[in-house]
Design a protein around this motif. Structure first.
Motif: not given
Length: 264
Positions: A147-174
């Motif tokens: 039961p602790e796992l969901p709380g840990v996941a909420a504390e350490y979420p991904p910083v960037d969401h997965a990009w699905g289209k060019p407009g989502d992509v961070r400009a300084d990314s590879f």
């Protein structure tokens, strides 16, 4: 390892320098070198798979030894060779001697892996965000048992969401560099070999950084990767059936039409 050698700086015990409690790394330690924390599902604590992460992370920062620290007050600290028979445990802290990385197990069905970018490049192949996202998915599936796992996941979420289209992509990314190379190639600003070299280098760095994609961008770039695998960058090595410059250009144009319907 004796009591004196288990301390750093002005006599601070290793565990106190790294931890802010039995289940959390100290913010002050994380701030030095811009360290990140990655949770990993590990029902048995530091098991063989986690030890492999530790070894690879240590080697990535040039360490040949690690410090093994118990979490109970007064527990002795051991200095162990990375290539020796390291033993894990359900409640244990491992620290690289230069304090650039650490692995913490304190129960709950998971361990925390933390360190600098160099340490995590070995300990967390695929990148911080990708492993955090995987932990979140697994945490939901195993929540009834741990039961602790969901709380840990909420504390350490991904910083960037997965990009699905060019407009989502961070400009300084590879990934942005891959897309820019595609556009330059279509505009005639790059030759086929120049494009292939640039695109593959950006793809490699994107993989190392753990940049995450989803459809349609993931599907389109994956297809282009396989097209480029059949394209000889050195034209003297061309064989019958290899992708030609004209075919490569047509594939890149089609990819951009799918991703950017209004053109480039």
């Amino acid at each position: 390892m004796n009591g004196e050698s288990s301390r750093i700086g002005h006599g601070v015990p290793v565990s106190e320098a790294v931890l802010a409690g039995p289940r959390r790394f100290a913010a002050e330690w994380l701030a030095v070198g811009e360290k990140s924390v990655v949770p990993v599902v590990a029902p048995s604590g530091v098991d063989d798979a986690v030890l492999d992460r530790l070894r690879t992370g240590a080697r990535s920062v040039g360490a040949s030894e690690v410090l093994r620290c118990g979490l109970e007050p007064g527990t002795a600290v051991e200095r162990l060779a990375v290539d020796s028979g390291l033993t894990g445990g359900a409640s244990v802290l491992f620290v690289v001697p230069d304090l650039s990385g650490a692995v913490l197990a304190s129960g709950g069905g998971y361990v925390l892996v933390a360190g600098t970018r160099s340490f995590l490049s070995g300990a967390v192949p695929g990148g911080v965000d990708a492993v955090r996202a995987r932990f979140g998915r697994t945490a939901r599936r195993l929540a009834a048992r741990y039961p602790e796992l969901p709380g840990v996941a909420a504390e350490y979420p991904p910083v960037d969401h997965a990009w699905g289209k060019p407009g989502d992509v961070r400009a300084d990314s590879f990934v942005a560099r891959q897309l820019a190379a595609m556009e330059s190639f279509v505009r005639g600003e790059m030759s086929g070999p120049e494009f292939a070299r640039t695109w593959f280098e950006a793809w490699r760095m994107s993989q190392e950084r753990g940049e995450r994609l989803r459809a349609p961008l993931e599907r389109v770039l994956n297809h282009l990767f396989f097209v480029l695998e059949d394209y000889p960058i050195d034209p003297t090595l061309r064989e019958p059936g290899d992708v030609t410059d004209a075919e490569l250009l047509a594939e890149v144009q089609a990819a951009l039409r799918e991703l950017v319907p209004d053109g480039v």
